[in-house]
Every structure is written in structure tokens, then in C-alpha cells.
Design a protein around this motif. Structure first.
Motif, PDB file in Angstrom:
ATOM      1  N   THR A 817      13.228 -28.890 -20.494  1.00 50.81           N
ATOM      2  CA  THR A 817      12.970 -27.604 -21.158  1.00 50.81           C
ATOM      3  C   THR A 817      12.187 -26.679 -20.242  1.00 50.81           C
ATOM      4  O   THR A 817      12.490 -25.478 -20.135  1.00 50.81           O
ATOM      5  N   LEU A 820      14.461 -25.268 -17.488  1.00 51.78           N
ATOM      6  CA  LEU A 820      15.328 -24.201 -17.988  1.00 51.78           C
ATOM      7  C   LEU A 820      14.524 -22.961 -18.367  1.00 51.78           C
ATOM      8  O   LEU A 820      14.997 -21.825 -18.201  1.00 51.78           O
ATOM      9  N   ARG A 823      14.012 -20.767 -15.377  1.00 56.26           N
ATOM     10  CA  ARG A 823      15.201 -19.976 -15.074  1.00 56.26           C
ATOM     11  C   ARG A 823      15.396 -18.865 -16.102  1.00 56.26           C
ATOM     12  O   ARG A 823      15.848 -17.761 -15.765  1.00 56.26           O
ATOM     13  N   LEU A 824      15.060 -19.143 -17.353  1.00 50.62           N
ATOM     14  CA  LEU A 824      15.182 -18.124 -18.403  1.00 50.62           C
ATOM     15  C   LEU A 824      14.204 -16.980 -18.157  1.00 50.62           C
ATOM     16  O   LEU A 824      14.534 -15.813 -18.389  1.00 50.62           O
ATOM     17  N   LEU A 898      15.285 -23.791 -27.446  1.00 52.77           N
ATOM     18  CA  LEU A 898      15.691 -24.376 -26.166  1.00 52.77           C
ATOM     19  C   LEU A 898      15.340 -25.862 -26.138  1.00 52.77           C
ATOM     20  O   LEU A 898      16.146 -26.695 -25.696  1.00 52.77           O
ATOM     21  N   VAL A 902      18.035 -28.918 -25.844  1.00 50.36           N
ATOM     22  CA  VAL A 902      17.979 -29.993 -24.841  1.00 50.36           C
ATOM     23  C   VAL A 902      17.917 -31.353 -25.532  1.00 50.36           C
ATOM     24  O   VAL A 902      18.564 -32.315 -25.106  1.00 50.36           O
ATOM     25  N   THR A 924      19.799 -33.056 -12.341  1.00 52.47           N
ATOM     26  CA  THR A 924      19.147 -31.755 -12.479  1.00 52.47           C
ATOM     27  C   THR A 924      18.021 -31.597 -11.469  1.00 52.47           C
ATOM     28  O   THR A 924      17.845 -30.524 -10.877  1.00 52.47           O
ATOM     29  N   THR A 928      17.801 -28.744  -8.655  1.00 49.92           N
ATOM     30  CA  THR A 928      16.638 -27.869  -8.511  1.00 49.92           C
ATOM     31  C   THR A 928      16.086 -27.932  -7.086  1.00 49.92           C
ATOM     32  O   THR A 928      15.655 -26.921  -6.523  1.00 49.92           O
ATOM     33  N   PHE A 972      20.604 -20.365 -13.828  1.00 45.53           N
ATOM     34  CA  PHE A 972      20.472 -21.068 -15.115  1.00 45.53           C
ATOM     35  C   PHE A 972      21.736 -21.875 -15.388  1.00 45.53           C
ATOM     36  O   PHE A 972      21.671 -23.007 -15.878  1.00 45.53           O
ATOM     37  N   VAL A 975      21.863 -25.207 -13.331  1.00 43.30           N
ATOM     38  CA  VAL A 975      20.908 -26.184 -13.865  1.00 43.30           C
ATOM     39  C   VAL A 975      21.401 -26.707 -15.214  1.00 43.30           C
ATOM     40  O   VAL A 975      21.340 -27.910 -15.495  1.00 43.30           O
ATOM     41  N   TYR A 976      21.918 -25.794 -16.035  1.00 42.18           N
ATOM     42  CA  TYR A 976      22.442 -26.204 -17.341  1.00 42.18           C
ATOM     43  C   TYR A 976      23.647 -27.136 -17.166  1.00 42.18           C
ATOM     44  O   TYR A 976      23.802 -28.108 -17.910  1.00 42.18           O
ATOM     45  N   LEU A 979      22.591 -30.593 -16.553  1.00 43.01           N
ATOM     46  CA  LEU A 979      22.128 -31.244 -17.784  1.00 43.01           C
ATOM     47  C   LEU A 979      23.290 -31.790 -18.601  1.00 43.01           C
ATOM     48  O   LEU A 979      23.225 -32.904 -19.129  1.00 43.01           O
TER      49      LEU A 979
END
Length: 1215
Positions: A817, A820, A823-824, A898, A902, A924, A928, A972, A975-976, A979
Motif C-alpha cells: 500500500t 502504491l 506513486r499515487l 487502496l 491490495v 514488486t 521498484t 503506477f 508497480v500495479y 502486484l
């Protein structure tokens, strides 16, 4: 019945029954061809030959029968299956085609009414404005009767016909007329006003003449002023009555030839005579300005004198709502019909169509739209004052025109009014035809009915602040759409029968081919049997009978070998810096001997492997946090910290100040550090990612004398020397993770201090370098004198594996979380920069927009959405953000959603040893790290400062990274993708997944099914209502942003399927196109796409390009997963049979070339070198030790317990 043999006169004879005669042909050929060979062997050999021939004949017979039955069964089964599949496909296509058009018609029903009546309302709003303008015009405020009055009903709109023409085009209304509400007090002034202000009538005809719209009205009566006079001829004509006139046209009459209206408010009597209405019927609603202008308009006719007209006007007047009337019909006819109403309807339809139209008797309707005195002023009752009504007649048929494309034909539309019945239309593309009154659809299509209703209270948007509500006067309309036989015939064809017949023909052809082939086989079989007989004769001539039988016996079944086996058996048998100036011999060294000390070495177990997967900043974050806490404990317990060497922490008790109980102090210190470490690691796992909580420490203690002092030179520091230091280091090196190992000397001191119950003798002896074999102890300060640990400690330790696993997953979810969220924040910061302000309030207000857009984003299968190159946004100077994003606020509800998202993704992962949520976190983390290495490249622009410098650096990075780092949404997305890429993975390959789940295979067309399924699961979850605020913030209610995000995720997730040969071929072609065939700087989007896909591919197998122990850990888990699948019958081959060589091939053919490609990409900095180095080292290590490791894995797997806590876990292996 088998053949029986009897002996007669020394010769063998054979008796065959009917079944045995099948082999007669074979036996005859055998005997005739082998008489000379068999003559020396006697009757036994002949008997053997008969047995072989008969056995083979039986086998051939049953094989033929079996194949024949299978062909017939397959023909019937396949034919029926194809017939039903193709028939169902046609029916589904038929239903889909109909539903697509039907839902479009139904969904447009209310929209059409709102749109069309809104255009009428706009004209009414203009009339309101005209009335207000008149009332504020000083020139109109006069008592002169020849001047216009200054308020309603004394309002005549300028350019009314031009405005009305526009409104009629937009609304498809056939005719509209203004009905001012005239009270009894205003009656006489109104009649005077209407006479003196009737020039609009002539202007209307002139305007219509200019636009060629008069061709369908009664021009003869108008232009020649013939027929009835000013006493109402137009009205009488509109009702089909004969009129006469005794007046002759004069020049003055020619000038007034268009003033064809009655100069007073009137109505019709019982016998259609014209008469003024009584005062009791006030207010009056006389017809005033009309469009199109016709001689049938009936100017000053009181519409309230008609029942339906009174209801409509009164409803609009009293409620301020649009009053919608039921069906209006008349007899069929044209504009010259004797029936005035029919003629008027035909005239209106012709004027609307621009050509003569025959009125077929289909229903029209009428809407009474209120005209208000002001835009928003309300009376004492809180209502707006209605001062007039706009009467609008329209044809329902015109409202359905143009709804569907020309390819959509045969849609039956049943329009129903609860009071007036139903009427059926058929829509053929853009055209609408009438079928007639009543519900005329075919009852067999009842189940496909698509219905909608016109709701009372529907708001008509006319441009005012409040709009006008719809009032259907208690007779609501509904719409029902059905298919017709025409649509059905278009889709339901005889093709299934044709295809079935073709398949039967193909099978018959196959059967014929089989018969021909069988005859060829039979011919060859004779040769085989002959050869078998010859081989038997040869063996029989060489070996005794019992030996021969054993040679010819099938070792698996015990009976005779078949001829084929016999022939094969026979053939095979034959067959640094300076620093010297710092030294000064005259300076006395700073050194002392401390005879009573305890030295501790503490080393993080698994640190080397763990650090190979992290950025340097994360490595130092871990060490600083751990050793900072240790330093605090050391200060509190008066322990001297000597130094840290890498991940090794060295401390000493008993210096520089003497401490008699130094052994106990150091034991407590080591225990507290161990306890602190567990808490720290669990906390850091949220920020540093997976495996952090699995780290542990080995502690080694030894007591004795040390020499301590300062060794002069560059970077001089306090150091310890002596055998005590070396022995303490050996205690640590031979120790066990999460254990404190102490030497015999330290144990003696603890025993002497009364702490002997802390000690536990180690079961095995250790071999220490330079020390030989030693007996050591483990120390636990929480151990009681009875040998037990304290209840508080025991309760903390005694946790179930499931509880520990759940807590670990919770920490991983929190870490994911946070990743992410970072990135958000970048997305929000960039968007705020571009938009010049916060958009979060707007996103919250329109949070449902992405849900609606999702219906058209990602509606197919993901494989069809893969593109060669993802188009990333161009560089934008205004989007350059600060590196510090702490100022960016993410609403708590978004953070919660979020985290919940996840968590839901984590729960979608199956409990596999390898393809699980922890591995997704590992991927992930690697992703990163790759992105961090891209962002850490050095830019040297010394001449620029401030904002310009940041923009220049950002522009350079944008070009260098092909736009990847400039787009937070893409970051994002990757990375998503890391996941979700293995959601719901079944623990087997795609081929086995298709076998176990054919529907999934069919859905995804047998391509990348696991990857597409993972993507769909995550996407559907993200699109659910529970994550509306998250989507609103992520996409800013922008469908294009959502589509771009999905494109990134689709390309990246599907890139993880590395075993599809076709996809690999396409990727290779794109790589050559981007990095080998193109000039530098070209194909930026293609290169960006390839870089993104290579990041996920490298991250997915990153364990092969990391430390050996990381590779061992995940290699073991993958083996156990595949071995478990093999044991369950879900995998064809035993993985242990190919694991060693398979890994070597995987390194040579995929991992090492992939690492080299990362270097070719040119944007990963030292990561590409690091990946290649680790890959080559792991490959070399595996080549040397792989076979031994595979054997160990097999033994572990066969033990029946497959635990994800493996031997390469830092808690059990020296690293």
C-alpha cells in the motif's frame, strides 16, 4: 471358439468353427509359403504357426470393429455438437444484435422527449424574454390604443417565424401556436390588440414563401382572398364546412389578404357556428402566433372551448408542467381531403417532410408547454406565474426516425398510451414505417421484449434554472421493442445444417480412407506374419522348445509375443591513500590490556542475500535503524560498542571501565538486542518490503583478556585485538540464527555468578577455525531455575504458523500500500501542477464516472488489447514537480480503499509455494528497484538554476528514459502490474490450466490464460463500486486516462508469459525494430514499451539475478510447487528429471540474454551490470552444485511436508 487340433496318422489336421475361419486365409498363406522351412520340425511348429495366425487375426478383427464403431460414434457426436454449437451461435448473435438495437431505442425514449420538448421550451423561454422586454420598453408604456400593451397577454414576438422554424427543426414538432391566457377584464383590449397587431400573420406567409414552405398550404384561398370573409372562413374550412362570400376583392382587401382571422375571441356552437364564449369560461386561450402559418390556424379560437384543449391548457396553467396528451388521430387522407382535420394533419406532415405526404391515420400527439411571466420569480404560493401556453403537435413516427443505422432493420416498436391503446411501428434503419393500431408483434418473441416507460415528473431542460416537469395527465406512455421475423431470418439460417452435412461427408470420406488403408495394412500384416513365422522357424531350429518359448514369451504378460514384437526382437538380437606522516616512533601507542571482558559479535543472518534485492538507501535505512536501537541499549546497559563491520555489530563489556559481572551484562545486552530486532524488523517490513521480517541475528560471546587501543593511521579508530576477539567471532560464525552462543569460558563466568540456569548446552560440538572442536552453550536470560522460560516470553513465542503467516501478509499488504501510495502522490502532484489546483473535490463529486466508463474500457479479452507501442504523454514543462511529495495529501478514504484493494488482491492469490502473494511482493520490490535505478542517473547542467534547471533536467530525463519517468500513471501501472500479475495462479502452466479449466481456455482463446485471468480478476475488482473514490483520484474521472492505464497494465502483465513461442517471436521482432534497426532517438514509444516489458520480465525472474541464497530460496519453492503438481497428476513429467539441466538452459537461453538486453536498453545504470554478474555467478554455482541440490529437493519433497520456510531462509543458513 478357438480351433481344436487332433492327431490322425501322424499328421496334424485343423478344425475351425465359423469364427475360426477368419484366420484361414492367413493360415493357408503361411503353410503354402513355409512348407519347406517347416518340414523338418514336425507338427509342433505347425501348431505354433496356427496359434500365431489366429491370434493376430482376432486382434485385427477387433481393432477394425473398434475403429469402425469409433468413427460412427465420432461422426454422430461431432455432427450433433457442430449443429448445436452453430445453431446456438446464430441464436446468440441474433439476440445480441436485437438487444443492441432495442436497448438503444428504449434508452433513447426519454432522452428524445427531453431533447425535443426542450427545444420547444427554449422557444417558450424566448417568449418569456420577449414579454419582459416589452414590459420594460418605455415606448410601449402608453395609453395609445394603437400601441402595443406592455404585458401579457399583449405580447407578440419579433421574428417569431424564424425562431419557431429553428425550434421546429430541433424538436420535430409539426405545428406550434401561442395561446395567451386572456381574462374577462382583458378580453376587449385583447380583441382590439389582435386586430392591430396581426401583421405577423402576413409575415409568416412571406417567410414561408421565402424558404419554400408554402407549397403544402391552401394557397388558392390565401393569395386570392377567396372563400369566407373575416368572420371565420379559416376556421370553417379547417372543419370541412362550405363557406360563401358576397364581398368582392378590392385593392384594400388585396393588401390585407393575409389577415385571415376572426377579430374577436370565439368558439364553435353545437352546429359549428361561430360565437363569442361566455364570460364564465374565462380565462380564454385564443390562438395567436403560429408556425407554420396556415389558413387553418383559427386565430382567436378559444382552445379551452374543446375538452382536450381545456384539459391541456388548464394542466399547464395550474401546475406549470408540460401537459402531454394521448393519441390524436383522424381518417387517412391527403391535404385536399374533405375531412378538415385529416387535411390539416397531411398538410403539417407534408410541410415537415418538404414533400407531399399522405396521412395514414397514425397517431399524433399534442403538448401544452407553459409560458411563464418571468424566468424565476414566484408568486405567493411559491409557483411561477403561467401567462400563456405553447400548443405543439408532433408525430411519434418522426421521433423514432434516425435512431438506428441502416444495417439495423426489422425492429418492431409498440407505442402504448394507457388511455388510448397501442400503435405499432417498424424501424428499418433510419426510416420508420407504420404497421397499424394495436400490439402487432409476433407472440413468439414475447420473451425478448425490451420495455421502457415515460415517467411523470421527468424534467424537460429548456434552458431555465429549474426546467419544466412532464405531466402525462394520467395517461402514461410506454414503449415495447420486439424483433421481427425479418431480423430472425437474417441470423437464423440453414448454415448449421449445411456445416453438419459437410462434416458427415468428411467423416464418410475419412471412413473410406480408413477402409483403403486397412486393406493396405492387411496386406502388410500378411508380410509381417510370414516374417514372424520364419523367425519362429529359425529360433525353433536353433533352440530347444522350452528355451524357444521363454524367448518368445512376453515378460510382462507371460503369453507369446506378437508377430511385430517377435520380428523386432529377432532383428535387435542380431542383429589506498597515504597516512605515513601520521606515524611517529616517538609517540607512545594508545593501548591497554583488559583482562576481564566479554566480547560480542552479532551478525545479521541473511543480510547479504537481502541487500542484493534492495537499493543502497534501503540497506542503510535498515542498518541505521537496527544499530541505532542497539546503541541505545548499549548506553543504557553500559556496554561499549566497538564498531560495525558491514552488518556485523561488535560490542564489549568490561572496558573501558571494569565490570565484574561483564558476562551477565553482555548476555542481557545480547538478549535485549535480539528481542528489539524482532520488533524492528516487523516494523521495517512495512517500508522495506518482503523478507525483511525474516531476517535474524546470530550472537557469539566469549570472555577473556583483550588488548584495546587506537591503531594510528588514516581513519584511526579504537580496536580490539587478541584471541578473545577471534574466539568471539568464531562463536558468531558457528552460531544459530536467533540464538546467543557462548563459549565455555563465558559459561563458567555465568555459572559462577549464579546464572547457570540461563545456559543450555549445545547438542553438537562445533569446529572453529584455529580452535578445533569446541563445546558451546546457548544462553537465555529469561530461563528460570527450573529450566522453563517466563510465561510472558512463552506467550510471545508460542504462536501458530497460520497466525504468523497472517501477520506477515498484513505487513506485506501495508508495504505494498505504501509503495502504491508513493506513486499515487506523484500522480496527484503532477495533475495538480498541470491543472493549476486541486482536483480532489471534483473527483469526489464525480466518483461514479469511471464506473460508467469502465463499460467500454476493457470489454474484450486482454490479449486483443496488446499493442506494439504504448503512447506515453509528451513532455510538459508545467508538469515538473518537486522531489519532496510530503505536501501531497491523499484523502483517508482513498488510502483505506487502496489498502482494501491490495488486501483483496492478496486474498485472490492461491496458497502456492512459488506463485503466491509473497512472490508478487518480491517482484514488486524488484520493479521498484529497477525504477529507482532509472531515476538515479546523474544529470550535469551547471549553467541552469531554479525552475528552468528543474525543467531542463526533467526534459533530459524524459528523453533519456523514453518518457517513462515523466508519467506517474505509467509508473503506477507497472508497480500495479507487478502486484497482480499472478492473481489466482493455479500453480501449474497454462497448458495444464486449460485442461483443468476449459472454459477459461476457451474464453482466452488458449493464449496466456493465467496472465489474462489475473488481469481480469484485478481489473474487475478495481472497477467495483467499493473502490469508486480510489478510481476517481487515480483517473480524475477521465476515460482516456483509464484506457491508457489499462493499456500499460495489459501489455506489462501479458509480457510475463515467456513460454508462448508466438509472443516471444513478436517480442523479438519488436526488439530488433527498436534497438537494432532504428536510429538513435527514434521509436521512442516503442522503446518505452519494450523497456516496461523488460522490467516486469526481469522482475518476475529477479531471483535468478540476485544473491545465490535468494535464487536458492525461490528455486526451491518453484521446484516444490511443480513437484506437488506432478504428485497430484497435474504435470506430466517429474521435475527432478529435468531440473538440473533445465535451469542451466534457462540461464543460457533466457536469463543471461535478458540481463544483457537490460544493459542494451541503456537506462538502468549499474543494475544491468549487477543483474548480469549475479546471473552468471548463479549459473556457475548451479552448474557445480545443482545435481546435489536437486537430490536434496527431491528428498524434501518426498518427505511429504512442503513448507514455504525453506532451507535458504536466513534463519537457518549462514549468509
Amino acid at each position: 471358439m478357438a480351433p481344436s487340433f487332433t492327431e490322425s496318422n501322424g499328421k496334424d489336421t485343423a478344425e475351425f468353427d465359423e469364427e475360426g475361419s477368419v484366420s484361414g486365409e492367413y493360415a493357408s498363406s503361411i503353410f503354402s509359403s513355409n512348407t519347406k522351412v517347416a518340414s523338418s520340425r514336425g507338427g509342433d511348429d505347425d501348431t505354433q504357426s496356427f496359434r500365431i495366425a489366429e491370434k493376430e487375426s482376432r486382434q485385427v478383427f477387433w481393432q477394425r470393429l473398434f475403429v469402425t464403431v469409433m468413427l460412427i460414434s465420432a461422426t454422430v457426436a461431432v455432427s450433433l455438437a457442430v449443429y448445436f454449437v452453430t445453431s446456438n451461435a446464430e441464436e446468440q448473435e441474433f439476440e445480441a444484435h436485437f438487444q443492441g438495437g432495442a436497448y438503444k431505442i428504449a434508452s433513447s425514449f426519454e432522452a428524445i422527449m427531453i431533447e425535443k420538448m426542450g427545444a420547444v421550451g427554449s422557444l417558450c423561454l424566448a417568449l418569456t424574454a420577449s414579454g419582459k422586454k416589452t414590459s420594460h420598453d418605455p415606448s410601449t408604456n402608453t395609453n395609445d390604443p394603437n400601441k402595443k400593451k406592455h404585458t401579457w397577454p399583449f405580447v407578440t414576438m419579433d421574428s417569431f417565424h424564424e425562431r419557431a422554424a429553428s425550434a421546429r427543426i430541433l424538436s420535430n414538432v409539426l405545428h406550434m401556436s401561442v395561446l395567451p391566457l386572456v381574462t374577462e377584464d382583458n378580453r376587449v383590449p385583447w380583441e382590439d390588440y389582435s386586430v392591430k397587431n396581426g401583421e405577423w400573420y402576413a409575415e409568416g406567409f412571406a417567410y414561408q414563401q421565402a424558404i419554400i414552405e408554402n407549397g403544402f398550404s391552401l394557397q388558392g384561398a390565401v393569395t386570392h382572398n377567396s372563400g369566407d370573409g373575416a368572420d371565420g372562413r379559416a376556421l370553417q374550412e379547417s372543419n370541412g364546412t362550405e363557406t360563401t362570400t358576397t364581398a368582392n376583392a378590392t385593392a384594400e382587401e388585396e393588401e390585407e389578404e393575409f389577415n385571415l382571422f376572426i377579430p374577436f375571441i370565439y368558439e364553435f356552437t353545437e352546429y359549428w357556428d361561430i360565437a363569442p364564449p361566455s364570460n364564465e369560461s374565462a380565462p380564454f386561450a385564443p390562438v395567436w402566433q403560429s408556425a407554420p402559418t396556415t389558413v387553418r390556424d383559427g386565430i382567436n379560437l378559444n382552445v379551452r372551448s374543446f375538452t382536450e384543449g381545456k384539459i391541456g391548457v388548464d394542466t399547464a396553467h395550474s401546475t406549470g408542467e408540460l401537459a402531454l396528451r394521448g393519441f390524436m388521430t383522424s381518417e387517412p387522407g391527403n391535404s385536399t381531403s374533405e375531412d378538415g382535420l385529416t387535411a390539416w394533419y397531411a398538410e403539417l406532415l407534408s410541410t415537415h417532410a418538404g414533400k407531399p405526404v399522405y396521412y395514414n391515420g397514425d397517431p399524433l400527439s399534442e403538448a401544452a408547454y407553459p409560458i411563464f411571466a418571468d424566468f424565476d420569480d414566484e408568486n405567493d404560493n411559491g409557483e411561477r406565474e403561467v401567462v400563456a401556453v405553447m400548443n405543439a403537435q408532433f408525430s411519434w413516427q418522426t421521433y423514432f426516425e434516425g435512431l438506428l443505422p441502416d444495417t439495423n432493420r426489422g425492429f418492431l416498436v409498440v407505442l402504448t398510451n394507457e388511455c388510448d391503446g397501442s400503435f405499432t411501428y417498424v424501424i428499418n434503419g433510419a426510416e420508420v414505417d407504420k404497421l397499424g393500431f394495436g400490439d402487432l408483434h409476433d407472440p413468439k418473441f414475447d420473451h425478448m421484449n425490451v420495455s421502457t416507460y415515460l415517467q411523470d415528473g421527468l424534467t424537460i431542460h429548456d434552458g431555465s434554472a429549474t426546467g419544466v416537469k412532464l405531466n402525462q395527465r394520467g395517461c402514461p406512455y410506454s414503449l415495447h421493442v420486439y424483433p421481427s421475423q425479418e431480423i430472425m431470418n437474417e441470423y437464423i439460417t440453414s448454415m448449421p445444417i449445411i456445416i453438419t452435412v459437410c462434416i458427415v461427408f468428411i467423416f464418410l470420406l475419412t471412413a473410406t480412407s480408413f477402409v483403403v488403408y486397412d486393406r493396405l495394412v492387411e496386406k502388410r500384416q500378411k508380410v509381417v506374419v510370414t516374417t514372424a513365422k520364419q523367425s519362429t522357424d529359425i529360433i525353433g531350429s536353433l533352440f530347444p522348445e522350452n528355451v524357444r518359448d521363454r524367448l518368445l514369451q512376453d515378460p510382462n504378460r507371460g503369453d507369446l509375443l506378437s508377430p511385430n514384437q517377435r520380428v523386432k526382437s529377432y532383428l535387435n538380437s542380431s542383429g589506498g591513500g597515504g597516512g605515513d606522516s601520521f606515524f611517529n616512533d616517538s609517540m607512545k601507542p594508545i593501548a591497554d590490556l583488559f583482562p576481564n571482558t566479554t566480547v560480542m559479535f552479532a551478525d545479521i543472518s541473511g543480510f547479504t542475500a537481502w541487500s542484493s534485492t534492495r537499493d543502497p538507501s534501503q540497506v542503510f535505512m535498515l542498518l541505521q535503524r537496527i544499530y541505532g536501537e542497539f546503541d541505545e541499549v548499549a548506553r543504557r546497559r553500559n556496554v561499549f560498542k566497538v564498531e560495525t563491520i558491514g552488518d556485523c555489530y561488535v560490542a564489549c563489556a568490561g572496558l573501558p571501565n571494569k565490570q565484574p559481572n561483564h558476562a551477565a551484562i553482555m548476555s542481557r545486552f545480547a538478549w535485549e538486542c535480539k528481542s528489539k530486532l524482532a520488533v524492528i524488523l516487523k516494523h521495517l517490513e512495512v517500508s522495506l518490503g518482503p523478507d525483511t521480517g525474516d531476517l535474524s541475528m546470530r550472537f557469539g560471546l566469549h570472555s577473556g583478556a583483550v588488548t584495546a587501543g587506537v591503531l594510528r593511521g588514516d581513519k584511526a579508530r579504537f580496536q580490539l585485538f587478541g584471541d578473545t576477539v577471534n574466539t568471539a567471532a568464531r562463536m558468531e560464525q558457528t552460531g544459530v540464527p536467533e540464538k546467543i552462543q557462548v563459549s565455555h569460558a563465558t559459561a563458567n563466568l555465568l555459572t559462577a555468578a549464579g546464572k547457570g540456569h540461563w545456559l543450555e548446552s549445545r547438542d553438537d560440538s562445533i569446529v572453529a577455525k584455529g580452535k578445533g572442536v569446541l563445546n558451546t552453550f546457548f544462553v537465555d536470560p529469561t530461563r528460570q531455575e527450573d529450566g522453563t522460560t517466563s510465561a510472558k516470553v512463552s506467550s510471545r513465542v508460542a504462536k501458530s504458523a497460520s497466525e504468523m503467516k497472517a501477520k506477515k501478509q498484513k505487513r506485506l499488504v501495508q508495504w505494498m500500500t505504501e509503495v502504491l501510495l508513493e506513486r499515487l502522490r506523484q500522480i496527484v502532484a503532477r495533475r495538480d501542477k498541470v491543472q493549476g489546483g486541486s482536483f480532489k473535490e471534483e473527483a469526489q463529486a464525480n466518483k461514479s464516472a469511471p464506473t460508467t466508463a469502465a463499460a467500454s474500457v476493457g470489454s474484450g479479452i486482454p490479449m486483443d488489447e496488446v499493442v506494439e507501442a504504448i503512447k506515453l504523454p509528451d513532455f510538459d514543462d508545467n508538469a515538473v514537480t518537486e522531489e519532496d511529495l510530503s505536501f501531497v495529501h491523499i484523502p483517508e478514504v482513498v488510502v483505506d480503499q487502496l489498502r482494501a484493494h491490495v488486501t483483496a488482491i492478496a486474498e485472490s492469490y492461491q496458497d502456492n509455494p512459488f506463485h503466491n502473494f509473497e512472490h508478487a511482493c518480491h517482484v514488486t520490490m524488484s520493479t521498484t528497484k529497477f525504477l529507482g535505478r532509472i531515476a538515479s542517473m546523474e544529470i550535469d547542467l551547471p549553467t541552469l538554476q531554479g525552475k528552468d534547471a528543474r525543467a531542463a533536467v526533467a526534459s533530459h530525463i524524459h528523453d533519456y528514459t523514453h518518457g517513462i519517468l515523466s508519467d506517474p500513471l505509467t509508473l503506477f501501472g507497472i508497480v500495479y502490474s507487478s502486484l497482480i500479475h499472478d492473481c489466482d495462479h493455479a500453480g501449474v502452466g497454462n497448458a495444464q490450466t486449460i485442461k483443468e479449466n476449459p472454459k477459461m481456455g476457451e474464453k482466452y482463446q488458449g493464449k496466456s490464460v493465467a496472465e489474462q485471468n489475473s488481469l481480469d480478476i484485478a481489473w474487475n475488482l478495481l472497477m467495483s463500486e467499493r473502490f469508486a473514490e480510489l478510481r476517481a483520484l487515480l483517473f480524475a474521472n477521465d476515460k482516456a486516462e483509464m484506457a491508457r492505464f489499462r493499456q500499460v497494465v495489459v501489455n506489462i502483465v501479458l509480457a510475463t508469459d515467456i513460454f508462448d513461442k508466438e509472443l516471444n517471436g513478436l517480442r523479438k521482432g519488436r526488439w530488433n525494430k527498436a534497438f537494432e534497426e532504428s536510429a538513435e532517438g527514434s521509436n521512442s514509444h516503442l522503446r518505452a514499451t519494450i523497456v516496461l516489458e523488460h522490467i516486469i520480465q526481469a522482475s518476475d525472474v529477479s531471483h535468478t539475478m540476485q544473491h545465490w541464497h535468494i535464487y536458492r530460496k525461490w528455486n526451491r519453492r518453484l521446484f516444490l510447487e511443480m513437484y506437488s503438481a506432478y504428485k497430484q497428476g497435474r504435470m506430466g513429467a517429474d521435475p527432478s528429471s529435468f531440473w538440473y539441466k533445465g535451469e542451466l538452459g534457462f540461464f543460457d537461453n533466457y536469463i543471461i540474454p535478458l540481463a544483457k538486453k537490460l544493459e542494451t536498453c541503456g537506462i538502468f545504470g549499474v543494475s544491468s551490470d549487477e543483474c548480469l554478474t549475479y546471473a552468471q555467478q548463479n549459473r556457475q554455482e548451479w552448474e557445480a552444485r545443482g545435481e546435489e541440490i536437486v537430490q536434496e529437493l527431491v528428498e524434501e519433497a518426498q518427505g511429504g511436508h512442503v513448507d514455504v520456510v525453506d532451507e535458504t531462509n536466513p534463519k537457518s543458513v549462514d549468509v
